[in-house]
Design an enzyme around this catalytic site. Structure first.
Site, PDB file in Angstrom:
ATOM      1  N   GLY A  47       0.805  -1.219   0.000  1.00  0.00           N
ATOM      2  CA  GLY A  47       0.000   0.000   0.000  1.00  0.00           C
ATOM      3  C   GLY A  47       0.837   1.267   0.000  1.00  0.00           C
ATOM      4  O   GLY A  47       1.879   1.337   0.655  1.00  0.00           O
ATOM      5  N   VAL A  48       0.382   2.283  -0.733  1.00  0.00           N
ATOM      6  CA  VAL A  48       1.084   3.569  -0.762  1.00  0.00           C
ATOM      7  C   VAL A  48       0.218   4.710  -0.246  1.00  0.00           C
ATOM      8  O   VAL A  48       0.733   5.763   0.116  1.00  0.00           O
ATOM      9  CB  VAL A  48       1.609   3.912  -2.180  1.00  0.00           C
ATOM     10  CG1 VAL A  48       2.809   3.048  -2.516  1.00  0.00           C
ATOM     11  CG2 VAL A  48       0.535   3.786  -3.250  1.00  0.00           C
ATOM     12  N   GLY A 101      -3.883  -0.169  -9.012  1.00  0.00           N
ATOM     13  CA  GLY A 101      -4.482  -1.186  -8.155  1.00  0.00           C
ATOM     14  C   GLY A 101      -5.081  -0.497  -6.947  1.00  0.00           C
ATOM     15  O   GLY A 101      -4.849   0.686  -6.728  1.00  0.00           O
ATOM     16  N   CYS A 102      -5.871  -1.239  -6.162  1.00  0.00           N
ATOM     17  CA  CYS A 102      -6.545  -0.631  -5.020  1.00  0.00           C
ATOM     18  C   CYS A 102      -6.623  -1.645  -3.889  1.00  0.00           C
ATOM     19  O   CYS A 102      -6.972  -2.801  -4.109  1.00  0.00           O
ATOM     20  CB  CYS A 102      -7.947  -0.198  -5.435  1.00  0.00           C
ATOM     21  SG  CYS A 102      -8.880   0.560  -4.094  1.00  0.00           S
ATOM     22  N   HIS A 144      -6.616   9.139  -7.463  1.00  0.00           N
ATOM     23  CA  HIS A 144      -7.223   7.898  -6.969  1.00  0.00           C
ATOM     24  C   HIS A 144      -7.890   8.130  -5.602  1.00  0.00           C
ATOM     25  O   HIS A 144      -9.025   7.691  -5.366  1.00  0.00           O
ATOM     26  CB  HIS A 144      -6.131   6.826  -6.866  1.00  0.00           C
ATOM     27  CG  HIS A 144      -6.594   5.478  -6.394  1.00  0.00           C
ATOM     28  ND1 HIS A 144      -6.734   4.401  -7.245  1.00  0.00           N
ATOM     29  CD2 HIS A 144      -6.933   5.026  -5.166  1.00  0.00           C
ATOM     30  CE1 HIS A 144      -7.147   3.345  -6.543  1.00  0.00           C
ATOM     31  NE2 HIS A 144      -7.270   3.692  -5.278  1.00  0.00           N
ATOM     32  N   GLU A 145      -7.193   8.836  -4.709  1.00  0.00           N
ATOM     33  CA  GLU A 145      -7.724   9.048  -3.353  1.00  0.00           C
ATOM     34  C   GLU A 145      -8.907  10.010  -3.358  1.00  0.00           C
ATOM     35  O   GLU A 145      -9.878   9.793  -2.632  1.00  0.00           O
ATOM     36  CB  GLU A 145      -6.622   9.547  -2.406  1.00  0.00           C
ATOM     37  CG  GLU A 145      -5.430   8.607  -2.242  1.00  0.00           C
ATOM     38  CD  GLU A 145      -5.800   7.159  -1.967  1.00  0.00           C
ATOM     39  OE1 GLU A 145      -6.748   6.908  -1.209  1.00  0.00           O
ATOM     40  OE2 GLU A 145      -5.133   6.264  -2.526  1.00  0.00           O
ATOM     41  N   HIS A 148     -11.861   8.102  -4.329  1.00  0.00           N
ATOM     42  CA  HIS A 148     -12.382   7.336  -3.179  1.00  0.00           C
ATOM     43  C   HIS A 148     -13.281   8.216  -2.319  1.00  0.00           C
ATOM     44  O   HIS A 148     -14.368   7.808  -1.915  1.00  0.00           O
ATOM     45  CB  HIS A 148     -11.236   6.871  -2.260  1.00  0.00           C
ATOM     46  CG  HIS A 148     -10.706   5.503  -2.564  1.00  0.00           C
ATOM     47  ND1 HIS A 148     -11.499   4.383  -2.565  1.00  0.00           N
ATOM     48  CD2 HIS A 148      -9.450   5.065  -2.850  1.00  0.00           C
ATOM     49  CE1 HIS A 148     -10.757   3.319  -2.841  1.00  0.00           C
ATOM     50  NE2 HIS A 148      -9.505   3.707  -3.025  1.00  0.00           N
TER      51      HIS A 148
END
Ligand code: ZN
Length: 173
Positions: A47-48, A101-102, A144-145, A148
């Site tokens: 995870g990043v 990816g997630c 990406h965040e 979310h």
């Protein structure tokens, strides 16, 4: 034990998060939420970054691993960085088709068009304004965040989604 990361199918992932209210800035409650996010993220292998709703919190917060913020290799001691009430203020017109990816969609990866550069305006947990511009991986993470936090998973926007090969060493958000 870190808080488990919720996965695709949990309704909290498709719900838009709410801004952290001003009266939570600088409180122990907010610091603990951020510490829980960081702990859940650090418990993952690749995870990043992580968004608050990925551990079931309703607020607009994401956390990025310190080594990514510093553009370094995994394994440094750089502290993770929290973005509270982040908003993307600028996106480059130039986009790239990237692999993504997630943590909430385990076992899969996909390809998605992301702007090459992105700028985020946010607050620190103490309520201080912050702005951060980025390109490449960090710009991809910001997009990406923020998706979310708006209730969107990358698989809903991806050009293609495919099953991940085992032992594929690649970063997840
Ligand atoms: Zn994700």
């Amino acid at each position: 034990m870190p808080t488990p990361i919720v996965t695709k199918g949990d309704p909290i992932l498709s719900k838009k998060t709410v801004d952290v209210p001003k009266n939570l800035f600088g409180t122990k409650a907010l610091a603990e939420m951020i510490a829980d996010m960081s702990a859940a993220l650090r418990a993952t292998e690749h995870g990043v970054a992580i968004a608050a709703n990925q551990i079931g919190l309703p607020y607009r917060i994401f956390v990025v691993r310190g080594f990514v913020m510093e553009g370094k290799e995994r394994g440094t001691e750089d502290p993770d960085v929290a973005f509270v009430n982040p908003k993307i203020s600028r996106l480059s017109r130039k986009k790239e088709l990237l692999e993504e990816g997630c943590l909430s969609v385990p076992g899969y990866r996909g390809t998605i068009k992301r702007s090459f550069k992105a700028t985020v305006n946010a607050y620190t947990e103490k309520g201080k304004k912050m702005e951060r511009g980025a390109s490449g991986l960090l710009a991809q993470i910001f997009q990406h965040e923020c998706d979310h936090l708006d209730g969107i998973l990358y698989v809903e926007k991806a050009e293609e989604v495919f099953e991940e090969e085992e032992n594929h060493e690649i970063e997840k958000e």
